[in-house]
Every structure is written in C-alpha cells, then in structure tokens.
Design an enzyme around this catalytic site. Sequence first.
Site, PDB file in Angstrom:
ATOM      1  N   ASP A  38       5.051   0.583  11.852  1.00 14.78           N
ATOM      2  CA  ASP A  38       3.806  -0.027  11.362  1.00 14.78           C
ATOM      3  C   ASP A  38       3.642  -1.475  11.804  1.00 14.78           C
ATOM      4  O   ASP A  38       2.604  -2.076  11.525  1.00 14.78           O
ATOM      5  CB  ASP A  38       3.739   0.047   9.826  1.00 14.78           C
ATOM      6  CG  ASP A  38       3.595   1.467   9.352  1.00 14.78           C
ATOM      7  OD1 ASP A  38       3.783   1.714   8.149  1.00 14.78           O
ATOM      8  OD2 ASP A  38       3.328   2.353  10.186  1.00 14.78           O
TER       9      ASP A  38
ATOM     10  N   ARG B  63       0.702  14.652  12.876  1.00 13.76           N
ATOM     11  CA  ARG B  63       1.121  14.369  11.498  1.00 13.76           C
ATOM     12  C   ARG B  63       1.115  15.618  10.618  1.00 13.76           C
ATOM     13  O   ARG B  63       0.393  15.724   9.635  1.00 13.76           O
ATOM     14  CB  ARG B  63       0.289  13.237  10.914  1.00 13.76           C
ATOM     15  CG  ARG B  63       0.396  12.011  11.800  1.00 13.76           C
ATOM     16  CD  ARG B  63      -0.124  10.762  11.238  1.00 13.76           C
ATOM     17  NE  ARG B  63       0.651  10.292  10.093  1.00 13.76           N
ATOM     18  CZ  ARG B  63       0.225   9.256   9.367  1.00 13.76           C
ATOM     19  NH1 ARG B  63      -0.913   8.694   9.650  1.00 13.76           N
ATOM     20  NH2 ARG B  63       0.926   8.830   8.343  1.00 13.76           N
TER      21      ARG B  63
ATOM     22  N   ARG C 243      -8.598  -0.453   5.150  1.00 13.89           N
ATOM     23  CA  ARG C 243      -7.788   0.593   4.510  1.00 13.89           C
ATOM     24  C   ARG C 243      -6.474   0.028   4.002  1.00 13.89           C
ATOM     25  O   ARG C 243      -5.917   0.502   3.017  1.00 13.89           O
ATOM     26  CB  ARG C 243      -7.491   1.714   5.510  1.00 13.89           C
ATOM     27  CG  ARG C 243      -8.672   2.529   5.920  1.00 13.89           C
ATOM     28  CD  ARG C 243      -8.243   3.759   6.663  1.00 13.89           C
ATOM     29  NE  ARG C 243      -7.218   4.493   5.919  1.00 13.89           N
ATOM     30  CZ  ARG C 243      -6.639   5.607   6.374  1.00 13.89           C
ATOM     31  NH1 ARG C 243      -6.986   6.078   7.555  1.00 13.89           N
ATOM     32  NH2 ARG C 243      -5.739   6.239   5.661  1.00 13.89           N
TER      33      ARG C 243
ATOM     34  N   ILE D  12       8.389   7.140  16.637  1.00 14.30           N
ATOM     35  CA  ILE D  12       8.008   7.863  15.417  1.00 14.30           C
ATOM     36  C   ILE D  12       6.759   8.715  15.621  1.00 14.30           C
ATOM     37  O   ILE D  12       6.714   9.879  15.253  1.00 14.30           O
ATOM     38  CB  ILE D  12       7.780   6.863  14.243  1.00 14.30           C
ATOM     39  CG1 ILE D  12       8.989   5.948  14.063  1.00 14.30           C
ATOM     40  CG2 ILE D  12       7.425   7.622  12.969  1.00 14.30           C
ATOM     41  CD1 ILE D  12      10.223   6.607  13.512  1.00 14.30           C
TER      42      ILE D  12
ATOM     43  N   ARG E  67      -4.532  10.718   4.421  1.00 12.84           N
ATOM     44  CA  ARG E  67      -3.584  11.816   4.447  1.00 12.84           C
ATOM     45  C   ARG E  67      -2.498  11.662   3.378  1.00 12.84           C
ATOM     46  O   ARG E  67      -1.864  12.635   3.000  1.00 12.84           O
ATOM     47  CB  ARG E  67      -2.921  11.979   5.793  1.00 12.84           C
ATOM     48  CG  ARG E  67      -3.013  10.864   6.742  1.00 12.84           C
ATOM     49  CD  ARG E  67      -2.163  11.036   7.978  1.00 12.84           C
ATOM     50  NE  ARG E  67      -0.938  11.731   7.713  1.00 12.84           N
ATOM     51  CZ  ARG E  67      -0.800  13.062   7.837  1.00 12.84           C
ATOM     52  NH1 ARG E  67      -1.861  13.770   8.174  1.00 12.84           N
ATOM     53  NH2 ARG E  67       0.350  13.644   7.579  1.00 12.84           N
TER      54      ARG E  67
ATOM     55  N   LYS F 117       0.856  -1.205   0.000  1.00 18.27           N
ATOM     56  CA  LYS F 117       0.000   0.000   0.000  1.00 18.27           C
ATOM     57  C   LYS F 117       0.888   1.249   0.000  1.00 18.27           C
ATOM     58  O   LYS F 117       0.644   2.193  -0.756  1.00 18.27           O
ATOM     59  CB  LYS F 117      -0.888   0.008   1.232  1.00 18.27           C
ATOM     60  CG  LYS F 117      -1.529   1.343   1.545  1.00 18.27           C
ATOM     61  CD  LYS F 117      -2.408   1.325   2.780  1.00 18.27           C
ATOM     62  CE  LYS F 117      -1.653   1.475   4.052  1.00 18.27           C
ATOM     63  NZ  LYS F 117      -1.289   2.861   4.426  1.00 18.27           N
TER      64      LYS F 117
ATOM     65  N   CYS G 233      -4.624  12.621  12.750  1.00 16.65           N
ATOM     66  CA  CYS G 233      -5.257  11.303  12.649  1.00 16.65           C
ATOM     67  C   CYS G 233      -5.054  10.618  14.007  1.00 16.65           C
ATOM     68  O   CYS G 233      -4.442  11.145  14.910  1.00 16.65           O
ATOM     69  CB  CYS G 233      -4.650  10.495  11.503  1.00 16.65           C
ATOM     70  SG  CYS G 233      -3.103   9.738  11.910  1.00 16.65           S
TER      71      CYS G 233
HETATM   72  C1  EPZ Z   1       4.425   6.911   6.103  1.00 14.98           C
HETATM   73  O1  EPZ Z   1       3.661   7.964   6.669  1.00 14.98           O
HETATM   74  C2  EPZ Z   1       3.514   5.691   6.068  1.00 14.98           C
HETATM   75  N1  EPZ Z   1       2.350   5.982   5.238  1.00 14.98           N
HETATM   76  C3  EPZ Z   1       3.067   5.346   7.491  1.00 14.98           C
HETATM   77  O2  EPZ Z   1       2.287   4.143   7.415  1.00 14.98           O
HETATM   78  C4  EPZ Z   1       4.313   5.060   8.333  1.00 14.98           C
HETATM   79  O3  EPZ Z   1       3.921   4.793   9.662  1.00 14.98           O
HETATM   80  C5  EPZ Z   1       5.239   6.286   8.300  1.00 14.98           C
HETATM   81  O4  EPZ Z   1       5.573   6.609   6.926  1.00 14.98           O
HETATM   82  C6  EPZ Z   1       6.546   6.037   9.056  1.00 14.98           C
HETATM   83  O5  EPZ Z   1       7.219   4.942   8.500  1.00 14.98           O
HETATM   84  C7  EPZ Z   1       2.485   5.941   3.904  1.00 14.98           C
HETATM   85  O6  EPZ Z   1       3.551   5.679   3.364  1.00 14.98           O
HETATM   86  C8  EPZ Z   1       1.252   6.229   3.100  1.00 14.98           C
HETATM   87  P1  EPZ Z   1       6.539  10.314   8.053  1.00 14.98           P
HETATM   88  P2  EPZ Z   1       4.227   9.496   6.634  1.00 14.98           P
HETATM   89  O7  EPZ Z   1       6.423  11.561   7.265  1.00 14.98           O
HETATM   90  O8  EPZ Z   1       4.967   9.709   5.386  1.00 14.98           O
HETATM   91  C9  EPZ Z   1       6.650  13.671  11.387  1.00 14.98           C
HETATM   92  C10 EPZ Z   1       0.431   2.763   7.800  1.00 14.98           C
HETATM   93  O9  EPZ Z   1       0.019   2.245   8.843  1.00 14.98           O
HETATM   94  N2  EPZ Z   1       6.475  14.622  10.289  1.00 14.98           N
HETATM   95  O10 EPZ Z   1       7.701   9.415   7.812  1.00 14.98           O
HETATM   96  O11 EPZ Z   1       3.086  10.388   6.944  1.00 14.98           O
HETATM   97  C11 EPZ Z   1       5.445  12.780  11.608  1.00 14.98           C
HETATM   98  O12 EPZ Z   1       4.481  13.429  12.428  1.00 14.98           O
HETATM   99  C12 EPZ Z   1       0.900   4.206   7.814  1.00 14.98           C
HETATM  100  O13 EPZ Z   1       0.499   2.173   6.688  1.00 14.98           O
HETATM  101  C13 EPZ Z   1       6.591  15.988  10.569  1.00 14.98           C
HETATM  102  O14 EPZ Z   1       6.824  16.392  11.704  1.00 14.98           O
HETATM  103  O15 EPZ Z   1       5.211   9.460   7.874  1.00 14.98           O
HETATM  104  C14 EPZ Z   1       6.058  11.570  12.277  1.00 14.98           C
HETATM  105  O16 EPZ Z   1       6.229  11.843  13.644  1.00 14.98           O
HETATM  106  C15 EPZ Z   1       0.699   4.866   9.172  1.00 14.98           C
HETATM  107  N3  EPZ Z   1       6.426  16.872   9.544  1.00 14.98           N
HETATM  108  C16 EPZ Z   1       7.433  11.454  11.610  1.00 14.98           C
HETATM  109  O17 EPZ Z   1       7.690  12.752  11.038  1.00 14.98           O
HETATM  110  C17 EPZ Z   1       6.170  16.467   8.260  1.00 14.98           C
HETATM  111  O18 EPZ Z   1       6.057  17.332   7.359  1.00 14.98           O
HETATM  112  C18 EPZ Z   1       7.502  10.422  10.501  1.00 14.98           C
HETATM  113  O19 EPZ Z   1       6.437  10.682   9.604  1.00 14.98           O
HETATM  114  C19 EPZ Z   1       6.055  15.080   7.999  1.00 14.98           C
HETATM  115  C20 EPZ Z   1       6.218  14.191   9.028  1.00 14.98           C
END
Ligand code: EPZ
Length: 438
Positions: free
Chosen positions: A322, A129, A414, A344, A100, A22, A124
Amino acid sequence: MDRLIVSGGNILSGTVPISGAKNAALPCLAASLLTTGKIVLDHLPAVADIRTMIKVLQALGCDVTVDKTKDAFELSAVVKTDSLENGKLEAPYELVKTMRASILVLGPLLARFGRASVSLPGGCAIGARPVNLHLDALQRMGAKITIDGGYIVASVPGGRLTGIDHTFDKVSVGATENLMMAACLASGVTVLRNAAVEPEIGDLAAMLRAMGAKIDGIGTPVLTIVGSDLLGGCRHAVIPDRIEAGTFICALAAAGGDIVLERVEPDDLRPLTDLMTITGCGIEEQSERGGAVKRLRVFKDPGVRLRSRDVITAPHPGFPTDLQAQMMAVMTQAAGISIIRETIFENRFQHAMELERLGANLRVEGNTAIVAGPSQLKGCTVMATDLRASAALVIAGLAAKGDVTIDRVYHLDRGYAGIERKLQTVGAGVQRVKGGRV
Ligand code: EPZ
C-alpha cells in the site's frame, strides 16, 4: 467529480494529525456483528470506505450512530446489532461493488447466525482479488457455500461452525481477519497457520479480546482461538493509520522540509522509515507520557538529492504494497536507478503510466518497474485509478514544476480523510475543485 490541483515547489513545515487506520477500522466494524452488546469505536477515519461499511451494517439491520470529531478527520461510532435475528442478513451488490472489504461481514454473520448472503466483490483496479481463501476455510469449519446470482449464499447446516486446524495457501489479510472472527464463536479450538501479521490484525484481535474472545499468537503467523458461546460489547480505539502516515512521509521526501506526524505507531512504520533513512531523510521518534503519546518528526533538506533504493513489496513486516505507488513517486526524484517489485497484486502499477505523463523516466516489465531518476516532473492533467495510485500522483505534484491536475479524486477520498486540508496545514500548494467547476 472533484479534482485536486497540486502546485509544486513548496517546502513542507508543521504538524499533521494522523487518523485511525482504515484497514483496521473496517474489520473492527464487522466484528460488531459478533455480539448483542454495545460496540463503541473511536478514531475511525472519516473516509468513504468507512461510510460504506456503516451502510453495509445498516443494510443488515444494525443500528449505527456516528459522531464526527471537531476537525472532521475522524468519527466515533456506536453499533448495536440486537435486532438482526430475523433479518435478511444480506450485504447487497450496490454496496459491496464499491468496497470489497464488505466480505469481512461473512465470517461474523455465519458464526453468530449460521447464515449470510454477501455479494461477490468482483475484481478491482489492482487485480482479480478472489476470495477463495476465505470460502475454503469457512467450508472446512462446516459452512455450506454456493454462488447464486453473483452472491455468496452461505449457511451452517450443523447449526454452529466448528474449530479447525487450517493452513492458508498464501498470506491473506482479509482471510485471516474473517476466519479469526468466525473462530471466536465456533465450537472448539481453531488454529490458523500462515496467518497474516499486519498491525491491523493485531488491532482486530485486541478488540475481540476486549469482547471476551480467547486468542493467542497475536503478531505471529499461528493464531489459536478458543471458541466462546457469547461475546460482549466493548469500547475500542482504532490504531493509527500507518499507510496514511507513510504517505505523508513520502510527501515530505518529495517536497523537502520538516514535519511532525501526530498519533503514529513508529514500530508499524519501520519497513518505510528504515528505507527513508537510507535514501537521505531524517526520522526522529518523539514520545510523551511514557509512550502514551507518540509522534514522528520527518525532515529532509530540499537542496539534498535523495539516493535511489530498490523496493520489494511483501506481507508485513516487509515493505507494504500500500506504499509502493507512493515510493515510486519519490524515487522519480532520487539520483540513480530504483527497481520496484510488486509481489502482492498483479496489476498495481497503473500509477506508473500517469507518472510517465508527468515526465518520470521509468519502464514497467511485468511486476517490476525500473525508475531512473532524478526527473524534472512537469505539471499536466493526470487520472487517479485507485486509492494509492492517487496518493502517488499528489506526491509527484509536490515535486513538479507547474500545476498537476488530478481527476477522479473520489479514489483518494476512499482512504484519506481531508488529505488536501492536511497538506495545506503544512504549506503544500493543493486545492480541491468541487465537481469539476473552477
Ligand atoms: C488488505 O486487502 C488491504 N485492505 C489492502 O489495502 C492491502 O493492499 C492488502 O490487504 C495487502 O496488504 C484492507 O485491509 C481493507 P489480501 P486484502 O487478502 O485483505 C490474494 C488499500 O489500499 N488472495 O492480503 O483483500 C490477493 O489477490 C488496500 O488500503 C487470494 O488469492 O488483501 C492478493 O494477491 C488495497 N485469495 C493477496 O492474496 C483470497 O481469498 C493478498 O491479498 C484472498 C486474497
């Protein structure tokens, strides 16, 4: 709303087909916006988030045709975007609020058309996020971004994004993906430092390269992208879903038995499989045709108690966040104390309270959960709160006495294609109750 009823105690045996990832399929779908060429994507998982992303593309004006595979666990999609030029280029709130990852269309739209309007995703269940890392870097590339009425309204006054040398403040999968796509059509060279190295990033890069993009450093935290004037179409097969595979490994660990996972990439699963070996599961990699076909056999004697282990989530190649919830469910069955730290997301322990309702012996302190096992879990009704928390409740149900009824399984749908059908094929006692009717 559908419910799942999990009747524990069955030992698992048989073969499980793993669907496409996904979290690789979503950015690959967004990448189709970068070209007027035809994009064909295979091994898309037949899950709600993929259908939502397809709706977002169609809302932008893309022509998307979808073919289901015979087992209905996967989809193939053909995406054409040659009619977007004069469109509104808006990703609407009604769709973005449900998924998102819609934010991933922002980079490609700005790179190709110089304008875009994407609803802010909002928080969420697992945390705030924010998307600041995406927006800061795009602004450095020359985008003008304002927030108006809950929407990110972006444009490129200079007409074309320009390449930058940029270091992300923290590792972000989505920001790395958005900026990598934007850089492919920017003028000049973009260097992204402190980039995420998740396998899904590598898969997106492979697709972009097939479209003609010039990307170096794949698999490392420093990506160098030389902007192109134009990218072509391509056909791309999405990599197997390491999180779905890991979820089934956790299910096996909780229930016991002997199963084979079909179409996996063992290298992507090492953070989990190494840990599972230590807790007492057997892991055997199988491959055919010189590695073209890869399987993973996972086995555990139901009579043998797992050993407890500590888990700290981290960006790849660390233990994936995850799989944290699923691992917590498994550790309720292990002998000893397991310390689970979530580094994370700030609120990714909602499954802990539901596991406690099932009889797990655990305590949450901030971003740390202390699990004391083994606990005899007993069936009752629990509520799914987010995608991976729901999977944890299914896993707990496989080890529980009596029936575990899981409400709100739309969370599961999802990210898992037919999870109850896949579990039934290996002997698990799981059934779906449609719409709450018996
Ligand atoms: C991706 O989300 C995945 N989703 C998530 O999987 C996964 O948990 C996550 O990466 C971490 O591996 C998809 O790929 C669609 P991040 P993403 O940006 O990209 C902070 C699932 O269950 N952050 O790596 O949104 C954020 O809040 C989902 O399949 C900022 O602060 O995750 C988090 O604490 C859940 N500012 C950390 O970084 C930003 O602009 C990592 O988030 C972006 C992120």
